[in-house]
Motif scaffolding. Structure first.
Motif, PDB file in Angstrom:
ATOM      1  N   GLY A 524       0.380  -1.154   0.089  1.00 25.72           N
ATOM      2  CA  GLY A 524       0.086   0.163  -0.259  1.00 25.72           C
ATOM      3  C   GLY A 524       0.898   1.348   0.383  1.00 25.72           C
ATOM      4  N   VAL A 525       2.223   1.656  -0.335  1.00 23.95           N
ATOM      5  CA  VAL A 525       2.953   2.061  -0.142  1.00 23.95           C
ATOM      6  C   VAL A 525       2.790   2.940  -2.113  1.00 23.95           C
ATOM      7  CG1 VAL A 525       5.749   3.324   0.161  1.00 23.95           C
ATOM      8  CG2 VAL A 525       4.626   1.705   1.345  1.00 23.95           C
ATOM      9  N   LYS A 526       2.328   4.528  -1.572  1.00 23.23           N
ATOM     10  CA  LYS A 526       2.364   4.927  -3.012  1.00 23.23           C
ATOM     11  C   LYS A 526       3.850   5.203  -3.506  1.00 23.23           C
ATOM     12  CE  LYS A 526      -1.657   5.507  -2.133  1.00 23.23           C
ATOM     13  NZ  LYS A 526      -2.837   4.228  -3.197  1.00 23.23           N
ATOM     14  N   VAL A 527       3.645   5.449  -5.077  1.00 22.73           N
ATOM     15  CA  VAL A 527       5.453   5.311  -6.140  1.00 22.73           C
ATOM     16  C   VAL A 527       5.212   7.071  -6.740  1.00 22.73           C
ATOM     17  CG1 VAL A 527       5.678   4.342  -7.987  1.00 22.73           C
ATOM     18  CG2 VAL A 527       5.345   3.089  -6.236  1.00 22.73           C
ATOM     19  N   VAL A 528       6.235   7.561  -7.007  1.00 23.16           N
ATOM     20  CA  VAL A 528       5.768   8.691  -7.939  1.00 23.16           C
ATOM     21  C   VAL A 528       7.135   8.604  -9.180  1.00 23.16           C
ATOM     22  CG1 VAL A 528       7.424  10.976  -7.575  1.00 23.16           C
ATOM     23  CG2 VAL A 528       6.118  11.002  -5.933  1.00 23.16           C
ATOM     24  N   ILE A 529       6.627   8.610  -9.638  1.00 25.73           N
ATOM     25  CA  ILE A 529       7.979   8.520 -10.526  1.00 25.73           C
ATOM     26  C   ILE A 529       8.062   9.393 -11.611  1.00 25.73           C
ATOM     27  CG2 ILE A 529       7.753   7.676 -13.023  1.00 25.73           C
ATOM     28  CD1 ILE A 529       5.304   5.430 -12.942  1.00 25.73           C
ATOM     29  N   SER A 530       9.595   9.846 -11.615  1.00 24.92           N
ATOM     30  CA  SER A 530      10.126  10.575 -12.080  1.00 24.92           C
ATOM     31  C   SER A 530      11.296  10.956 -12.794  1.00 24.92           C
ATOM     32  CB  SER A 530      10.253  12.037 -10.789  1.00 24.92           C
ATOM     33  OG  SER A 530      10.938  11.808  -9.559  1.00 24.92           O
ATOM     34  N   THR A 531      11.814  11.664 -13.336  1.00 24.92           N
ATOM     35  CA  THR A 531      12.306  11.772 -14.191  1.00 24.92           C
ATOM     36  C   THR A 531      13.969  12.071 -13.700  1.00 24.92           C
ATOM     37  OG1 THR A 531      12.698  13.998 -15.020  1.00 24.92           O
ATOM     38  CG2 THR A 531      11.130  12.705 -16.491  1.00 24.92           C
ATOM     39  N   ASP A 532      14.728  12.870 -13.072  1.00 17.55           N
ATOM     40  CA  ASP A 532      15.731  13.285 -12.715  1.00 17.55           C
ATOM     41  C   ASP A 532      16.107  14.264 -14.014  1.00 17.55           C
ATOM     42  OD1 ASP A 532      17.719  13.513 -11.098  1.00 17.55           O
ATOM     43  OD2 ASP A 532      18.089  11.592 -10.561  1.00 17.55           O
ATOM     44  N   ALA A 533      15.773  14.600 -13.999  1.00 19.74           N
ATOM     45  CA  ALA A 533      15.859  15.604 -15.904  1.00 19.74           C
ATOM     46  C   ALA A 533      17.214  15.915 -15.050  1.00 19.74           C
ATOM     47  CB  ALA A 533      15.706  16.024 -16.537  1.00 19.74           C
ATOM     48  N   HIS A 534      18.839  16.166 -15.994  1.00 19.12           N
ATOM     49  CA  HIS A 534      19.566  17.216 -15.664  1.00 19.12           C
ATOM     50  C   HIS A 534      19.530  18.490 -17.126  1.00 19.12           C
ATOM     51  CE1 HIS A 534      19.950  14.772 -12.552  1.00 19.12           C
ATOM     52  NE2 HIS A 534      21.591  16.188 -12.017  1.00 19.12           N
ATOM     53  N   GLN A 535      18.723  18.436 -17.841  1.00 17.59           N
ATOM     54  CA  GLN A 535      18.658  18.816 -19.290  1.00 17.59           C
ATOM     55  C   GLN A 535      17.113  18.231 -20.002  1.00 17.59           C
ATOM     56  OE1 GLN A 535      21.230  17.056 -22.374  1.00 17.59           O
ATOM     57  NE2 GLN A 535      23.037  16.544 -20.533  1.00 17.59           N
ATOM     58  N   PRO A 536      16.753  19.674 -20.599  1.00 17.96           N
ATOM     59  CA  PRO A 536      15.319  19.313 -21.189  1.00 17.96           C
ATOM     60  C   PRO A 536      14.706  17.684 -21.871  1.00 17.96           C
ATOM     61  CG  PRO A 536      15.461  21.323 -21.297  1.00 17.96           C
ATOM     62  CD  PRO A 536      16.631  20.654 -20.931  1.00 17.96           C
ATOM     63  N   ALA A 537      15.365  18.037 -22.316  1.00 17.63           N
ATOM     64  CA  ALA A 537      15.531  16.102 -22.923  1.00 17.63           C
ATOM     65  C   ALA A 537      15.453  14.622 -22.530  1.00 17.63           C
ATOM     66  CB  ALA A 537      16.425  16.264 -24.518  1.00 17.63           C
ATOM     67  N   GLN A 538      16.179  14.713 -21.079  1.00 19.18           N
ATOM     68  CA  GLN A 538      15.769  14.158 -20.732  1.00 19.18           C
ATOM     69  C   GLN A 538      14.264  14.030 -19.264  1.00 19.18           C
ATOM     70  OE1 GLN A 538      18.950  14.344 -17.855  1.00 19.18           O
ATOM     71  NE2 GLN A 538      21.089  13.647 -19.538  1.00 19.18           N
ATOM     72  N   LEU A 539      13.681  14.554 -19.570  1.00 15.19           N
ATOM     73  CA  LEU A 539      12.692  14.633 -18.910  1.00 15.19           C
ATOM     74  C   LEU A 539      11.407  13.918 -19.717  1.00 15.19           C
ATOM     75  CD1 LEU A 539      11.799  18.975 -18.947  1.00 15.19           C
ATOM     76  CD2 LEU A 539      12.226  17.484 -17.271  1.00 15.19           C
ATOM     77  N   HIS A 540      11.978  13.577 -21.314  1.00 16.72           N
ATOM     78  CA  HIS A 540      11.135  12.333 -22.061  1.00 16.72           C
ATOM     79  C   HIS A 540      11.863  10.838 -21.206  1.00 16.72           C
ATOM     80  CE1 HIS A 540       9.442  15.303 -24.690  1.00 16.72           C
ATOM     81  NE2 HIS A 540      10.988  15.827 -24.959  1.00 16.72           N
ATOM     82  N   PHE A 541      12.296  10.660 -20.069  1.00 25.08           N
ATOM     83  CA  PHE A 541      12.698  10.027 -19.840  1.00 25.08           C
ATOM     84  C   PHE A 541      11.386   9.274 -19.172  1.00 25.08           C
ATOM     85  CE2 PHE A 541      17.460  10.809 -19.297  1.00 25.08           C
ATOM     86  CZ  PHE A 541      18.150  10.140 -20.465  1.00 25.08           C
ATOM     87  N   MET A 542      10.699  10.070 -19.287  1.00 23.66           N
ATOM     88  CA  MET A 542       9.405   9.726 -18.153  1.00 23.66           C
ATOM     89  C   MET A 542       9.015   8.721 -18.438  1.00 23.66           C
ATOM     90  SD  MET A 542       7.991  10.781 -15.267  1.00 23.66           S
ATOM     91  CE  MET A 542       7.453  12.125 -14.872  1.00 23.66           C
ATOM     92  N   GLN A 543       8.743   8.294 -19.975  1.00 26.23           N
ATOM     93  CA  GLN A 543       8.277   7.106 -20.698  1.00 26.23           C
ATOM     94  C   GLN A 543       8.675   5.425 -19.759  1.00 26.23           C
ATOM     95  OE1 GLN A 543       8.827   5.923 -24.256  1.00 26.23           O
ATOM     96  NE2 GLN A 543      10.651   8.103 -24.829  1.00 26.23           N
ATOM     97  N   LEU A 544      10.592   5.312 -19.536  1.00 27.08           N
ATOM     98  CA  LEU A 544      10.958   5.153 -18.947  1.00 27.08           C
ATOM     99  C   LEU A 544      10.781   4.155 -17.388  1.00 27.08           C
ATOM    100  CD1 LEU A 544      14.641   4.799 -19.890  1.00 27.08           C
ATOM    101  CD2 LEU A 544      13.070   3.799 -20.785  1.00 27.08           C
ATOM    102  N   GLY A 545      10.115   5.042 -16.511  1.00 23.88           N
ATOM    103  CA  GLY A 545       9.785   4.558 -15.420  1.00 23.88           C
ATOM    104  C   GLY A 545       8.321   4.148 -15.096  1.00 23.88           C
TER     105      GLY A 545
END
Length: 585
Positions: A524-545
């Motif tokens: 019952g623990v909730k999860v946060v999916i985040s990109t930890d992006a250090h540059q804008p292109a890395q914001l698209h890592f979201m699909q991996l999470g």
DNA sequence: GCCGTTTTCGGCCCGACTGTTTTCAGTCG
């Protein structure tokens, strides 16, 4: 997987390999391999099943293997394996991982030439003595030598992100080739496993177009080496990057059954086939058939194939035989989280610390590329000196900048936040008042990776200012092991304190793993999916999470950043956490 | 060695490709 389960699973795999090397023991070998696979997928440590006397509940574990397991836990070794080691050269077992080195060939080599070790076999291949054995023609010896060489040079497995990019490029080329009707990635890449061995591609076309497509796939345009080439399948080493790619061509009528078959996993497929067999049917890549009369029953789509077995369609990410088949039979497959469900990204870095963009630029990028309703800037705190960590006073300045940006945009789009360091003693390196003023606080470990992190993490979860533990396992896939910790205890503390766990979507992190995410959901623990992006292109890592979450069977309800911001605040307030006020002033 | 809603005995997923073969065994996915 717990360390004991991992060790035990490896030991049973070893026994299976040795039985395969011995003659007339194929099915016993399969039994041991099944048990090994089962144990690798267990949710609990094996000792739990011994304590609760429920070893026989584990599929593939019967009386005999059950005794082996008890012996292993009691004495740390298994007599059966010690005896086998006297009968079978264990040095040859490891060679069975190399393509072309099967149990029969190795057994023959062992019998005829009395070879015991890997090095002796390699030597005998090179000096020609193996070429003298009946059945070992020049081509076979050449292939074995080549496989040895490839085995050495090919890097183990690639990260999912790299495999996705490589696979999609290949897919585009095939899709635009004349005659190709459908083309899709399959295998562990379609299941979105965190690492991928080779790239599997499935294609449909008219029979008369097959040879041209195979010729294209095996041409120098794509392949640096052709491993196999037939009418309907081919294997190559890709020109770009020493990776293997497998092509399979089927007719359109077979598309669904072939997709099921080539998406796997192996254990999922075997389970499906045994269910089909129980119901008087059999499944292959060509369709679902009646056993009586061999009549074609289904195969055009995946839904049709699963439907014929009275099951719901199962998302590829779940096809690991971890209970999804039972869910599908009872029509209880969850509606998995999708990228489009997410309302925000709650870990990223700006140039205030080690990111490359200003907060304003990040804001612009997110507005033009995502449908989010909020995002949090979470720069490093002081202890992460390499990452340009900020002092409390600098965070105060950053908070003012964010307020100003929100004011000029007439919104509350940007949330203030921090990725605060968890120190050696489990305390945080920023004062509580500053943390309490932040909208979003992620706490992470950035040093001391070899020490047991249990107490450190638990103490962090108890801080009422901490909403989330960042990259909780601390692993870097293929580079750094997770720090040792009692994850059950950490998850329990998250449950009690209402602290969420992050799925960090960086390609090397994928942290927490799908296995741990399954445990989190169960608790019952909730999860946060985040990109930890250090540059804008890395914001698209979201699909991996998201793919990690999907492999764990998570839904919108399980994912904090799939909720609206008021819902996020309500959840953490109820859990007794402080919720910040700073982004709005 | 494991397993059972036709089975406690007799099965154990299924088919393509390769090489060494004159009809098939071994290996792979």
């Amino acid at each position: 997987m717990t360390p004991t389960n991992e060790k035990l699973s490896g030991l049973l795999h070893m026994i299976a390999g040795m039985y395969r090397l011995k003659e007339n023991n194929a099915f016993r070998a399969i039994a041991y391999q099944n048990a090994s696979n089962s144990i690798a997928g267990l949710p609990e440590d094996i000792s739990y099943y011994v304590k609760t006397d429920s070893l026989d509940q584990i599929p593939g574990v019967g009386k005999s293997i059950g005794e082996d397991i008890r012996e292993f836990l009691g004495k740390g070794k298994v007599k059966r394996l010690e005896v086998l080691k006297c009968e079978v050269p264990s040095g040859l077992v490891e060679l069975m991982d190399i393509s072309g080195f099967g149990p029969k060939s190795l057994n023959t080599i062992h019998r005829k030439l009395k070879l015991e070790t890997r090095e002796e076999v390699i030597g005998a291949l090179q000096d020609g003595s193996i070429a003298g054995i009946k059945g070992f023609g020049p081509k076979k010896v050449e292939n074995m030598l080549r496989a040895l060489k490839v085995h050495k040079t090919i890097e183990d497995r690639m990260l999912l992100w790299d495999a996705m990019n490589m696979g999609n490029q290949l897919l585009e080329k095939l899709r635009s080739f004349p005659g190709v009707k459908n083309a899709e990635l399959a295998g562990s890449l379609r299941r979105r496993k965190e690492t991928v061995g080779d790239i599997d591609i499935l294609v449909t076309c008219q029979p008369h177009d097959r040879s041209a497509i195979v010729r294209f796939f095996t041409s120098r345009t794509l392949a640096s080496k052709v491993l196999a080439k037939g009418e309907t399948r081919a294997s190559i080493i890709l020109k770009s990057g020493k990776r293997q790619a497998d092509l399979r061509i089927v007719n359109e009528k077979e598309w669904g059954s072939a997709l099921v078959y080539f998406t796997g996993s192996k254990t999922h497929n075997i389970h499906l086939r045994s269910i089909a067999r129980d119901r008087g049917m059999k499944i292959s890549e060509y369709g679902v058939f009646s056993i009586k009369g061999d009549k074609w029953l289904a195969g055009r789509t995946e839904e049709e194939v699963y439907g014929k077995l009275k099951m719901d369609w199962i998302p590829p990410e779940m096809r690991e035989d971890r209970g999804e088949i039972e869910l599908a039979m009872h029509h209880r497959v969850p509606k998995l989280i999708e990228v489009s469900d997410l309302q925000g990204d709650l870990q990223m870095h700006s140039k205030w610390s080690d990111g490359v963009q200003s907060i304003s630029d990040i804001n612009q990028y997110i507005i033009s590329h995502f449908q989010y309703n909020y995002f949090a800037v979470t720069d490093h705190s002081l202890s992460s000196r390499i990452a340009g960590g900020l002092k409390a006073a600098e965070f105060r300045k950053q908070i003012l900048e964010i307020r100003e940006l929100n004011r000029s945009n007439k919104s509350r789009f940007i949330k203030t936040g921090v990725e605060v360091d968890i120190l050696q003693d489990g305390l945080l390196d920023l004062d509580d008042q500053l943390l309490a003023d932040m909208d979003w606080v992620t706490a992470s470990i950035h040093a001391g990776f070899t020490k047991d992190a249990t107490e450190r993490l638990i103490r962090a979860t108890r801080n009422p200012n901490v909403h989330c533990i960042g990259h909780p396992m601390g692993r870097l896939i293929g580079k750094r092991a997770p720090y040792p910790a009692d994850w059950d205890a950490v998850i329990k503390s998250c449950r009690v304190t209402g602290t969420a766990l992050e799925i960090n979507a960086q390609p090397e992190r994928m942290d927490i793993s799908d296995e741990l995410a399954i445990k989190a959901k169960e608790a019952g623990v909730k999860v946060v999916i985040s990109t930890d992006a250090h540059q804008p292109a890395q914001l698209h890592f979201m699909q991996l999470g998201v793919s990690v979450a999907r492999r764990a069977g998570l839904t919108k309800e399980d994912i904090v950043n799939a909720w609206s911001w008021p819902e996020v605040q309500r959840y953490f307030r109820r859990a007794g956490k402080h919720s910040g006020i700073s982004s709005t002033g």
